[in-house]
Design an enzyme around this catalytic site. Sequence first.
Site, PDB file in Angstrom:
ATOM      1  N   ILE A  43       0.823  -1.211   0.000  1.00 57.23           N
ATOM      2  CA  ILE A  43       0.000   0.000   0.000  1.00 57.23           C
ATOM      3  C   ILE A  43       0.857   1.261   0.000  1.00 57.23           C
ATOM      4  O   ILE A  43       0.367   2.351  -0.303  1.00 57.23           O
ATOM      5  CB  ILE A  43      -0.976   0.011   1.202  1.00 57.23           C
ATOM      6  CG1 ILE A  43      -0.219  -0.055   2.525  1.00 57.23           C
ATOM      7  CG2 ILE A  43      -1.957  -1.114   1.086  1.00 57.23           C
ATOM      8  CD1 ILE A  43      -1.099   0.062   3.738  1.00 57.23           C
ATOM      9  N   GLU A  44       2.128   1.119   0.330  1.00 58.39           N
ATOM     10  CA  GLU A  44       3.020   2.285   0.316  1.00 58.39           C
ATOM     11  C   GLU A  44       3.515   2.594  -1.095  1.00 58.39           C
ATOM     12  O   GLU A  44       3.489   3.747  -1.532  1.00 58.39           O
ATOM     13  CB  GLU A  44       4.218   2.045   1.245  1.00 58.39           C
ATOM     14  CG  GLU A  44       3.899   2.135   2.728  1.00 58.39           C
ATOM     15  CD  GLU A  44       3.679   3.561   3.197  1.00 58.39           C
ATOM     16  OE1 GLU A  44       3.884   4.498   2.386  1.00 58.39           O
ATOM     17  OE2 GLU A  44       3.289   3.752   4.348  1.00 58.39           O
TER      18      GLU A  44
END
Length: 611
Positions: free
Chosen positions: A147-148
Amino acid sequence: MNFSLKYLLTLCIACSAASLNAKPSILSVAEHCNDSTIIFPESVETDVNEMMQNWYLQNYTALDKEADMRPDVTTSDEEIIKRLKSIPTVIEMPFNSVVRTYIDMYTGKKRSLVESMLGMSLYYMPIFEEALEREGLPIELKYLPIIESALNPDAVSRAGATGLWQIMLATARGLGLEVNTLVDERRDPVASSAAATKYLRQLHDIYNDWSLAIAAYNCGPGNVNKALRRAGADTDSTRRDFWAIYPYLPRETRGYVPCFIAATYVMNHYNKHNISPALAKRPIVTDSVHVHHRVNFKQIADVLQIPVEELKILNPQYRKQEIPGDIRPYSLVLPANQVYSYIISEKSIAARDASLYARRDVVEPATGLEPRTATVNGVEGEWVTVEDVKYHKVKRNETLSSIAKKYGVTVATIKRANKNVSRPKRGQSLKIVTTKEEFRPYEVQPAEEEVDELLVRNDDAVIDNAVITEEAPVDTPETSVSSNTAHNPTDSASVDIPAAPESPVETAPIADEAQTDSTATVNTKVADTFSNSKAKQEASESKKAAATEKSAQKKKAEPSTKKSTPRTHTVRKGESLYKIAQKHGMTVKELQRINGIDGSKIKPGDKIKLK
């Protein structure tokens, strides 16, 4: 009856009011959270088509090109909740409408992104897991980089966060990561994973709660602490939870933990949603070596026959594809089967196109007077900037500015040439220094071989003259006849006897060969002979023959001693070819020809041959 009805009605109203005033439990908030204002992480905006062109995905994995063409499998909330519970995790994975929104996004519009991340995970997940194990953290945190950064080591957010773990510059410096023009360890999978897990450990030690630690990783501890105060968690410890402070967090952070839950779900249950797993075409086994020279990826690729793209994938921390190993040893990741090849080829790699990647340690600034090679009308030469000195007699009302404008120079130039004069007086003579370009053709010099040949010929001529002087004494006719007759008695009648000059001169008697080994002794005695010729006219014929033989030996030995030794000049700091040429009365072209130099690059300590 009426009383009982009124009592029951009052009791129901009181219970309803009590139920309305009661605080909702954390579990109820987590399970019934519904927020349409959240902001999706930047990682979901990744250009999937560009990502699928990644060299690693193209060469090491097999991806389904039609992943987006297949429909998702309809799944109920109950089934998703059941699957979330089946994932062995320490971190709590509750389900709610926000989590469902992210799951639908990954299994719907971003199906090809999931497949690409599955392919990249074959290489990156073991690195993440090793770093987490080293810090003793939950293994499921390995899904945070999904998700980063969507597992893109070169990802850079709008706020400047960089790398797989999206670490900000200030945070990176605090964690000991190196960030400069050439090296950015936030992009290094191993170094950034070690730093990120260390940071996550520090955040968990602060909050003792993984959901809060994950939120603080996204928005910083300051925003989380502010949300805790606004939620009253400083007085109520039961509210020290992500879902309790949810309304007080930044909008992006509100969706961060739900997105982490969704990413964990999808990476474990992708096959339940008709998403094909990424298959490895071949295993990528890597190893690392320390680099002690400044080398470019192109040098390594050319010598080891490795694609530059592969080096970039394995070593994304080198921003300019250059390893500054001359500063300190740096790590280079290579396919395991190429490590030994690098070790035995290290010098060859550093020498490959070295001039193309060379960095100058010392550079003297140009003075503007250096010659520039040129060809004018077919004649080779050089343009030289020379000074032209004039003198100006100051007239009435003239200033330095007006004089400088007249001659096209600066006021500072006039001051420098006239002892910093500031106000010239009428009638004063000022020195005006200007410059002009002058073309100077190169002098035509004989080739080096021709020069040597001329020297040898001249030496031979000198030697021949000396021999003639020694072995051709002018004597009386009788002496000449007897001499020739003694050597050639049968041909005495045919000998042509030259006429004797008015002052007959004869060679001096020379000592025995054992007493005259040195050439210096012979030369000394020859000089004595010329000064005392009349006193030594009656030398024996046997000694004349010895002198002739000795002269022949001298003729053979003399040229080797006459060899000219070229002069050399040791380059000092600040010297250039132009300065050396001026000092020794030569041209730059001559120095280049004699020393085999194409350009003008020299360094202190070099030996420069001179004429």
